[in-house]
Design a protein around this motif. Structure first.
Motif, PDB file in Angstrom:
ATOM      1  N   TYR A  15      60.431  46.194  -2.095  1.00  0.00           N
ATOM      2  CA  TYR A  15      61.630  46.943  -2.506  1.00  0.00           C
ATOM      3  C   TYR A  15      61.347  47.871  -3.686  1.00  0.00           C
ATOM      4  O   TYR A  15      62.187  48.005  -4.573  1.00  0.00           O
ATOM      5  CB  TYR A  15      62.753  45.969  -2.909  1.00  0.00           C
ATOM      6  N   SER A 111      64.113  34.849   6.822  1.00  0.00           N
ATOM      7  CA  SER A 111      64.183  35.768   7.969  1.00  0.00           C
ATOM      8  C   SER A 111      63.774  35.067   9.262  1.00  0.00           C
ATOM      9  O   SER A 111      64.418  35.238  10.298  1.00  0.00           O
ATOM     10  CB  SER A 111      63.277  36.979   7.742  1.00  0.00           C
ATOM     11  N   ASP A 146      64.543  40.686   6.743  1.00  0.00           N
ATOM     12  CA  ASP A 146      63.842  41.955   6.906  1.00  0.00           C
ATOM     13  C   ASP A 146      62.964  42.060   8.155  1.00  0.00           C
ATOM     14  O   ASP A 146      62.336  43.088   8.373  1.00  0.00           O
ATOM     15  CB  ASP A 146      62.986  42.232   5.659  1.00  0.00           C
ATOM     16  N   MET A 151      66.946  42.111  10.768  1.00  0.00           N
ATOM     17  CA  MET A 151      67.443  43.437  10.380  1.00  0.00           C
ATOM     18  C   MET A 151      68.531  43.908  11.330  1.00  0.00           C
ATOM     19  O   MET A 151      69.517  44.520  10.912  1.00  0.00           O
ATOM     20  CB  MET A 151      66.296  44.459  10.441  1.00  0.00           C
ATOM     21  N   PHE A 159      68.196  50.125   3.651  1.00  0.00           N
ATOM     22  CA  PHE A 159      67.082  49.233   3.982  1.00  0.00           C
ATOM     23  C   PHE A 159      66.624  49.432   5.431  1.00  0.00           C
ATOM     24  O   PHE A 159      65.462  49.258   5.766  1.00  0.00           O
ATOM     25  CB  PHE A 159      67.467  47.753   3.833  1.00  0.00           C
ATOM     26  N   THR A 160      67.596  49.718   6.317  1.00  0.00           N
ATOM     27  CA  THR A 160      67.263  49.736   7.750  1.00  0.00           C
ATOM     28  C   THR A 160      67.110  51.148   8.312  1.00  0.00           C
ATOM     29  O   THR A 160      66.601  51.295   9.434  1.00  0.00           O
ATOM     30  CB  THR A 160      68.363  49.020   8.573  1.00  0.00           C
TER      31      THR A 160
END
Ligand SMILES: *Cc1c(COP(=O)(O)O)cnc(C)c1O
Length: 422
Positions: A15, A111, A146, A151, A159-160
């Protein structure tokens, strides 16, 4: 060369825009709620190191159990073999979860715990051949991780963006409230037998901005899903293990989700580990003489014995007589401070659930995750020896449960300073 310079040569941080990233602070030691850098500066870890550290850093009980496990069995393949820490953790965890959870499937992060939950639900409908159902319902501002499946069921965001074209289709719904609940239920009724599952973060949406909503409305959504056989997944990766004031956020519900996803606080923040649990109905849908009905999923480090041992030690502490009173103490302090600052002209909103306190800064027009205010606030608190990592204009405190009143008061006082000076 300093550690920071060596880092700059070889590391790509998460990030982080690496072009103009501030030098990364070398941390050499953790103790309780504190982290120490190379120069001996002390920081209060007010965000529990990305929400994972629930009992403080370098906890002696976890350290002792993990060291002993390291010398006995560090890892073993988990297909065809098993071990005491994995079995014991499942035995202790399942009865703690709300509802009737019967089986634990291990992975190694949040995730992947979500990926497994989605696969369990989608394959449930393939295996039972009742109907072909492949639609998934999720909240618009959700964050579930993520990897690509996680996602896909997360809100579309910065982010996507680069991947949106490849993410599978999801029916996104707004957070429920008194005004829209009837409409949301109508939408679920309308989609009904196309939907495989509904995934949600119970009562608090974490990375989406620490958004909160009421249990009674989630109950109504789950109930509507259950009327149509739609499976329900509680992603308690962030909310689990005492964060919202109860051991699990779903304890506030009267309905019972089919599946739980856990990670973050699971090992007390010591090791990566993911858990997906399910009820008997889901598990039974995979029992067959037909090999194609197997859940073909696994990771090299599935059920790592050291991570399971860390989790058992973390559970010892969570269930010990001191921890719940600590959680209640933090909750009470947060409430007092929230009352004190709510209505401040620089704050758009103040909200709180259990040990999570959230303050949404007024920004005028620029309220995005990328707002300049974010960096100003981040650096202000860092300069005062406090690690707070705002989500854009949203500041939140999410501390380890062992944080003392003095440190809490210091954080509140510093936030008040920020409100006056920034
Ligand atoms: C952090 C988080 C995840 C992802 O967990 P990772 O271990 O970071 O992959 C999933 N769901 C929720 C609610 C989270 O907060």
């Amino acid at each position: 060369m300093s550690l920071t310079e060596r880092d700059q040569k070889v590391i790509w941080h998460p990030y982080t825009q690496m072009k103009n990233a501030l030098p990364h602070i070398p941390i050499v030691k953790g103790e309780g709620a504190y982290l120490f850098d190379e120069e001996g500066n002390r920081y209060i870890d007010a965000v529990s190191s990305w929400w994972v550290n629930i009992h403080g850093h370098a906890h002696p009980h976890i350290a002792e159990k993990v060291s002993a496990q390291l010398k006995t069995l560090e890892h073993v393949i988990f297909a065809g073999f098993t071990h005491e820490p994995a079995v014991q953790l499942a035995e202790r965890l399942l009865p703690l979860l709300p509802g009737d959870q019967q089986k634990v499937f291990y992975t190694d992060n949040g995730s992947t715990a979500v990926e497994v939950a989605l696969k369990m639900c989608l394959q449930y409908w393939v295996n039972t051949s009742k109907q072909s159902r492949s639609k998934i319902i999720a909240f618009k501002d959700a964050y579930h991780g993520d990897t690509f499946g996680a996602m896909s069921v997360s809100g579309r965001s910065i982010f996507t963006n680069p991947f949106n074209a490849l993410l599978f289709d999801v029916e996104f719904i707004d957070l429920p409230n008194e005004q829209n609940i009837a409409q949301l239920k109508a939408k679920i009724n309308y989609l009904s037998n196309e939907v495989a599952c509904f995934i949600f973060e119970p009562m608090v949406l974490g990375a989406g901005g620490m958004l909160m909503y009421e249990a009674q409305y989630l109950d109504q959504l789950i109930e509507t899903c259950q009327q149509h056989g739609i499976l329900t997944i509680a992603d308690e990766v962030m909310t689990g293990f005492g964060r919202t004031g109860k051991y699990f956020s779903c304890e506030a519900l009267s309905t019972k989700p089919d599946i739980f996803c856990l990670s973050k606080g699971l090992t007390g923040g010591t090791m990566p580990l993911g858990v997906t649990t399910c009820n008997q109905k889901i598990f039974d849908a995979f029992l067959s003489d037909d090999k194609l009905k197997t859940l073909y999923h696994g990771h090299s480090f599935t059920a790592n014995p050291i991570a399971c041992t860390a989790s058992l030690a973390s559970l010892d502490i969570l269930l010990s007589p001191e921890t719940l009173p600590n959680i209640q103490r933090i909750t009470a302090r947060h409430k007092e401070f929230a009352q004190q600052i709510s209505g401040h002209p620089k704050l758009k909103d103040v909200r709180q659930l259990g040990t999570i306190l959230v303050m949404e800064w007024e920004t005028g027009t620029d309220s995005s995750y990328l707002s300049e205010l974010r960096n100003k606030l981040y650096l202000f608190f860092l300069g005062k020896g406090i690690i707070l990592r705002p989500l854009g204009n949203i500041i939140y405190i999410l501390p380890p449960y062992i944080i003392n009143d003095e440190d809490l008061m210091y954080i509140y006082q510093t936030i008040t300073e920020a409100l006056n000076d920034i």
